[in-house]
Every structure is written in C-alpha cells, then in structure tokens.
Scaffold this active site. Structure first.
Site, short mmCIF file in Angstrom:
data_model
loop_
_atom_site.label_atom_id
_atom_site.label_comp_id
_atom_site.label_asym_id
_atom_site.label_seq_id
_atom_site.Cartn_x
_atom_site.Cartn_y
_atom_site.Cartn_z
CD GLU A 55 -1.19 -0.44 3.67
OE1 GLU A 55 -1.15 0.31 4.65
OE2 GLU A 55 -1.98 -1.39 3.58
CG HIS B 295 -1.91 1.64 8.51
ND1 HIS B 295 -1.50 1.06 7.34
CD2 HIS B 295 -3.12 1.09 8.80
CE1 HIS B 295 -2.41 0.19 6.92
NE2 HIS B 295 -3.40 0.20 7.79
#
Length: 310
Positions: free
Chosen positions: A219, A257
């Site tokens: 990601e 995050h």
C-alpha cells in the site's frame, strides 16, 4: 512446518506449537481471540494476565507471570500479545526472558522508541516478531495466531503477505473464491515500526515446501514494497504476484497508517518513494506481475501456476 532461514533455529509453526496469550486484563478482544484460537484447534496452553492468576478463560488457565507458565506447562513456542500499547515492550521482554522466540503483537500504537528497543533485543536473541498492529498468522485448518477471520481461508499453496490486516482478509477471500487455498497468511503489521519485514517473510516462504506462489499486498507510504521488489529480483525463486492498494487515493491527504513514510535505507533506482506508482514501477522492474485490483489476483496466480507446470 515453515522454516525460517533468517534465524538459526527452526520456527515451530505447527498444530503442536504451544501458545500463550498475554493480556493486561481479561478484555473482550482477548476473550474473543482466545476462544477463536482455541476453536481453531490452536494449542493455547495458558493466558498471562497480571492479578488474574488462578482463574480460567474459556477453560484456559490464567497465570500472573510468563515464568509461572513455563514452570507449570514447560517450554512455550509462541506468545500472542494483546496488552496496552505502553505495556507491550515489558510483555515482550518478559516472554523473551522466558525463552519464547516467536511473538505476535496484535496491539496497535506501540511507542516507536519502545519498538526500536524491542527490535534490537529481538535481533540479539534471534526472536521473530510479527507486528505490532497486525492480525498475526494463519495456516489454514492448522494454526491460528491472532485475529484472522477464519472463514476467508482454506488450505492450499499460496503464501500471502500484507502490511494491512483487512487487505489480508480481502485478498484471502478472493483467492478462496477463485479456488486457490493458502499455505500461510501473514499480516506483518502497519504501525510506524514493525518487527519482521516483507524481506524476511519472502525468504521464509521461498524456502517453504508448501508454498508454490507468493502474493504480496502493499500500500502507499513507506519503502517496504520497493525494498521487497529489489529483493525478489535478486534472491527469490518462488513466483511472486503483487498488488498495491491506494492507486486512486488523494495524494494531498493523510490516510492513516498507509500514509506513514517509514525510515528506511535508500533503494536503488527508486524515484519518489512511498507512492503507489513508485511501488508498482519497482515491482514491474523486478518482473513481478502486478494486479490492478484484488479480483485480478487469482487470475494472475493461476496464470503463473500454469506457466510453472509447463
């Protein structure tokens, strides 16, 4: 059994592995995890909750100290940690002092300096640390260490690695629906600093006789995917499929995050690290097939399996 060649000792990730759960107190999350792990036939031999010793949690005996567990039930292979973020370091060090060399830290938000201390101690003692802020490890139908929803998984030969817990579940569900089971699924954690890395788990799965294909789910944010791509090109023989989430995320906003730019060594040929584009580019330069969306992952895995069988 999965062998970790990064460490001198063999990892005990088998149905016979003796597991404890460490918690600050008997909380709903700890209770749910204990019941789920026990129901999955994981050999949970004790819980450690200071001040709660002498009680039971779903017929699992509770002790005040890890040392007391060792005295009563013998050597422990794995500890799954659910304590308060500011108590994780103490709990982990207590487990390591008792000889436990595999730690799963489910807790989110562990102080970064505490994690630096723990990582250094783990290197010295050859301890594998997964997390913090992770759902742990699952070997379908054999072992559950953490909070993976077991209904998404089935036994097979695809190794699944992800920073994100929920992305691990989503991709596992896509694989399962596509008729592809998993040899192991690992959520390595998504806090600012984590223990084991993509690189370590790529090496573990590359040596695992039950893993034919590796799916790596990345990601935006950080440089771990770029590092993984470089490592795959240099050292990994098992075919790898990659997927990087966040392609359409706005670049001007922080998204939890996923937006953290973690400290890391400079990766060769890396431009604008941390973006989805830089990660996809790194994987493609390493000749790794990259899925555009989770539903495409099973298609690419089958393509690779078909190619390797020729």
């Amino acid at each position: 059994m999965i062998n970790c060649v990064k460490f001198s000792r063999i990892m005990n990730l088998t149905p016979d592995s003796k597991v404890i759960i460490q918690g600050t107190t008997i909380s709903p999350s700890l209770t749910h995890a204990a019941v789920q792990m026990k129901t999955y036939k994981t050999r949970v031999v004790a819980c450690v909750c200071p001040g709660q010793g002498g009680r039971e949690l779903s017929e699992i005996p509770i002790f005040d100290l890890v040392e007391q567990v060792i005295t009563n039930v013998g050597e422990i292979d794995i500890s799954v940690i659910f304590v308060h973020p500011y108590q994780v370091l103490d709990a982990a060090l207590e487990a390591m002092a008792a000889g436990i060399r595999q730690l799963i830290i489910v807790t989110e938000g562990m102080p970064p300096l505490d994690m630096v201390h723990l990582v250094r101690k783990a290197e010295i003692t050859e301890t594998l640390v997964v997390g913090p802020n992770c759902s742990g490890i699952i070997i379908p139908d054999k072992l559950l260490l953490g909070t993976h929803p077991v209904e998404f998984y089935r036994p097979g030969n695809v190794g699944l690695l992800s920073r994100s817990s929920t992305l691990t579940y989503e991709v596992a569900a896509e694989l399962t629906q596509g008729g592809l089971g998993q040899s192991v699924a690992v959520s390595i954690g998504s806090d600012f600093i984590v223990g084991s890395s993509f690189l370590q788990w790529l090496e573990i799965l590359d040596e695992d006789e039950n893993t034919d294909v590796i799916v790596l789910v990345g990601e935006m944010g950080g440089t771990s995917e770029e590092e993984a791509a470089s490592y795959i090109a240099e050292s990994i023989d098992t075919p790898v499929i990659a997927y990087v989430a966040g392609l359409h995320a706005p670049t001007t906003k922080l998204l939890g995050h996923a937006s953290l730019l973690m400290t890391s060594k400079v990766v060769k040929n890396m431009v604008d690290p941390g973006t989805v584009e830089s990660k996809v580019s790194a994987f493609k330069n390493a000749e790794v097939l990259v899925a555009k969306q989770p539903s495409e992952i099973p298609i690419l895995v089958k393509k690779v399996i078909k190619k390797t069988k020729k």
